[in-house]
Design a protein around this motif. Sequence first.
Motif, PDB file in Angstrom:
ATOM      1  N   LEU A 272       0.600  -1.227   0.187  1.00 25.03           N
ATOM      2  CA  LEU A 272       0.252   0.339   0.091  1.00 25.03           C
ATOM      3  C   LEU A 272       0.742   1.052  -0.082  1.00 25.03           C
ATOM      4  O   LEU A 272       0.227   2.233  -0.767  1.00 25.03           O
ATOM      5  N   ARG A 273       2.616   1.527   0.662  1.00 22.62           N
ATOM      6  CA  ARG A 273       3.004   2.512   1.045  1.00 22.62           C
ATOM      7  C   ARG A 273       3.494   2.781  -0.368  1.00 22.62           C
ATOM      8  O   ARG A 273       3.846   3.767  -0.853  1.00 22.62           O
ATOM      9  N   GLU A 274       3.635   1.815  -1.180  1.00 27.40           N
ATOM     10  CA  GLU A 274       4.149   1.442  -2.551  1.00 27.40           C
ATOM     11  C   GLU A 274       3.291   2.295  -3.541  1.00 27.40           C
ATOM     12  O   GLU A 274       3.579   2.980  -4.034  1.00 27.40           O
ATOM     13  N   ARG A 275       2.036   2.237  -3.843  1.00 28.21           N
ATOM     14  CA  ARG A 275       1.145   2.511  -3.844  1.00 28.21           C
ATOM     15  C   ARG A 275       0.829   4.242  -3.859  1.00 28.21           C
ATOM     16  O   ARG A 275       0.876   5.094  -4.903  1.00 28.21           O
ATOM     17  N   ILE A 276       0.690   4.339  -2.602  1.00 26.73           N
ATOM     18  CA  ILE A 276       0.188   5.328  -2.710  1.00 26.73           C
ATOM     19  C   ILE A 276       0.982   7.055  -2.491  1.00 26.73           C
ATOM     20  O   ILE A 276       1.018   7.902  -2.832  1.00 26.73           O
ATOM     21  N   ALA A 277       2.722   5.959  -2.431  1.00 25.44           N
ATOM     22  CA  ALA A 277       4.208   7.351  -2.886  1.00 25.44           C
ATOM     23  C   ALA A 277       3.898   8.112  -4.012  1.00 25.44           C
ATOM     24  O   ALA A 277       4.304   8.739  -4.717  1.00 25.44           O
ATOM     25  N   LYS A 278       3.075   6.802  -5.371  1.00 25.81           N
ATOM     26  CA  LYS A 278       3.331   7.540  -6.608  1.00 25.81           C
ATOM     27  C   LYS A 278       2.097   8.652  -7.375  1.00 25.81           C
ATOM     28  O   LYS A 278       1.952   9.176  -8.549  1.00 25.81           O
ATOM     29  N   ALA A 279       0.931   8.864  -5.467  1.00 26.12           N
ATOM     30  CA  ALA A 279       0.067   9.580  -5.941  1.00 26.12           C
ATOM     31  C   ALA A 279       0.707  11.496  -5.829  1.00 26.12           C
ATOM     32  O   ALA A 279      -0.174  11.582  -4.942  1.00 26.12           O
ATOM     33  N   ASP A 280       1.771  10.044  -5.199  1.00 29.45           N
ATOM     34  CA  ASP A 280       2.698  11.544  -4.092  1.00 29.45           C
ATOM     35  C   ASP A 280       2.027  12.129  -2.345  1.00 29.45           C
ATOM     36  O   ASP A 280       1.857  12.944  -1.928  1.00 29.45           O
ATOM     37  N   ILE A 281       1.551  10.777  -2.271  1.00 32.66           N
ATOM     38  CA  ILE A 281       0.717  10.382  -0.689  1.00 32.66           C
ATOM     39  C   ILE A 281       2.064  10.279   0.362  1.00 32.66           C
ATOM     40  O   ILE A 281       2.491   9.242   0.450  1.00 32.66           O
ATOM     41  N   GLU A 282       2.448  10.835   1.434  1.00 30.10           N
ATOM     42  CA  GLU A 282       3.392   9.672   2.943  1.00 30.10           C
ATOM     43  C   GLU A 282       2.184   9.709   3.352  1.00 30.10           C
ATOM     44  O   GLU A 282       1.482  10.138   4.092  1.00 30.10           O
ATOM     45  N   PRO A 283       2.288   8.042   3.906  1.00 27.78           N
ATOM     46  CA  PRO A 283       1.012   7.224   4.833  1.00 27.78           C
ATOM     47  C   PRO A 283       1.671   7.595   6.254  1.00 27.78           C
ATOM     48  O   PRO A 283       2.848   8.018   6.436  1.00 27.78           O
ATOM     49  N   LEU A 284       0.708   8.270   6.918  1.00 31.27           N
ATOM     50  CA  LEU A 284       0.894   8.923   7.732  1.00 31.27           C
ATOM     51  C   LEU A 284       0.632   7.783   9.500  1.00 31.27           C
ATOM     52  O   LEU A 284       0.980   6.741  10.003  1.00 31.27           O
ATOM     53  N   GLY A 285      -1.077   7.846   9.502  1.00 33.77           N
ATOM     54  CA  GLY A 285      -1.774   7.051  10.795  1.00 33.77           C
ATOM     55  C   GLY A 285      -1.677   7.245  11.788  1.00 33.77           C
ATOM     56  O   GLY A 285      -1.284   9.525  12.089  1.00 33.77           O
ATOM     57  N   GLY A 286      -1.423   6.817  13.288  1.00 36.24           N
ATOM     58  CA  GLY A 286      -1.619   7.801  14.107  1.00 36.24           C
ATOM     59  C   GLY A 286      -2.979   7.509  15.151  1.00 36.24           C
ATOM     60  O   GLY A 286      -4.030   6.486  14.882  1.00 36.24           O
ATOM     61  N   THR A 287      -2.817   7.821  15.854  1.00 30.38           N
ATOM     62  CA  THR A 287      -3.978   8.433  16.797  1.00 30.38           C
ATOM     63  C   THR A 287      -5.110   9.553  16.976  1.00 30.38           C
ATOM     64  O   THR A 287      -4.735  10.130  16.071  1.00 30.38           O
ATOM     65  N   PRO A 288      -5.859   9.102  17.046  1.00 29.62           N
ATOM     66  CA  PRO A 288      -7.169  10.417  17.113  1.00 29.62           C
ATOM     67  C   PRO A 288      -6.187  11.632  17.928  1.00 29.62           C
ATOM     68  O   PRO A 288      -6.690  13.012  17.043  1.00 29.62           O
ATOM     69  N   GLN A 289      -6.170  11.405  18.916  1.00 31.51           N
ATOM     70  CA  GLN A 289      -5.710  12.713  19.291  1.00 31.51           C
ATOM     71  C   GLN A 289      -4.084  13.353  18.388  1.00 31.51           C
ATOM     72  O   GLN A 289      -4.129  14.996  19.010  1.00 31.51           O
ATOM     73  N   GLU A 290      -3.549  12.008  18.198  1.00 36.13           N
ATOM     74  CA  GLU A 290      -2.405  13.072  17.157  1.00 36.13           C
ATOM     75  C   GLU A 290      -2.732  13.803  16.330  1.00 36.13           C
ATOM     76  O   GLU A 290      -2.112  14.700  15.503  1.00 36.13           O
ATOM     77  N   ALA A 291      -3.984  13.388  15.123  1.00 32.83           N
ATOM     78  CA  ALA A 291      -4.739  14.032  14.614  1.00 32.83           C
ATOM     79  C   ALA A 291      -4.672  15.299  14.589  1.00 32.83           C
ATOM     80  O   ALA A 291      -4.876  16.142  13.854  1.00 32.83           O
ATOM     81  N   ALA A 292      -6.273  14.692  16.198  1.00 30.08           N
ATOM     82  CA  ALA A 292      -6.654  16.770  15.915  1.00 30.08           C
ATOM     83  C   ALA A 292      -4.724  17.694  16.785  1.00 30.08           C
ATOM     84  O   ALA A 292      -5.291  18.424  16.782  1.00 30.08           O
TER      85      ALA A 292
END
Length: 314
Positions: A272-292
């Motif tokens: 998944l990381r390889e495919r979305i990198a081709k769309a100029d997206i760096e995968p992140l994730g993390g907790t709801p608190q980190e997102a906020a």
Amino acid sequence: MKFFALALAALCTTAAHAWPVKPVRMLITFPPGGPSELVTRLVNEKLQDSLKQPFVVENRAGAGGNVGADAVVKAAPDGHTFGITTDTLFTVNPLVYARMTFDPWKDLVPVALLGSFSQTMVCNPSVPAKDLAELITLAKRERVTYASGGPGVPGHLAAELLLSMTGSSMLHVPYKGPAAATTDVIGGQVQCGFLATPTVMPHVASGRLRALAVSTKKRSPIAPEVPTAAEAGAPGFDAPFYLVLFARSGTPDAVIAAMSRGVGTALGAPDLRERIAKADIEPLGGTPQEAAKVLRAAADKWAPVVKRIGLKLE
């Protein structure tokens, strides 16, 4: 009261263990076909495998993400409807839309950051600026026009932050989406554009556009030869944007936590990381608190920009 609290906690735990009990709707606040849909569908595949329920994509575009977010707010708070949007729904929309039907900070809950992405400053090859520093100098000397995908979108915000930091000015020409804006920069109707990197890079490769800089502090994985704005003439400039997974307020905390963990696992998959990198997206994730926390910091960054340009939308 103690008994009630314990009973409620047990109920939430049971709900999380049972969740999901039916197909989960993923409402994307953009038209079909963009990078957000690619990421969502790839994450959905992983979630379906692990959670044993269909995850169904629906596009609910309009009003800078407000239309899709409103549908999430009106859905049942049972953890079977989520939204995918950009951070500007939280950070900019409350400042610029006069009539919002909801408050994103009260009625929505960030679940996870799916990824970050950049914008790229491009110009028609006829513009006498070979790099960003020369464009800034040109903009201080004469009128220069730039296109974006619309008022208040990432490219517009990034450009205005850049102009503010460098003490320069350019005339903004908004379009309905980056594709139409790109077409007119290629045609010379507008001189430059701060636009989605995946949209413009094929035209840079063909020579129809010149790329001057990307908006983030790291170079884009799909355009490693293009310098960052900080490298190219605007020291300290950094304007990342984020894809945000969110739920409506009232969704059980245990369900939100389970969804966040599932998304984090999906985003960690190498394929998944390889495919979305081709769309100029760096995968992140993390907790709801980190997102906020990231969203609050972004809101603080963009509020002065929005105030400076006096942006208001209906």
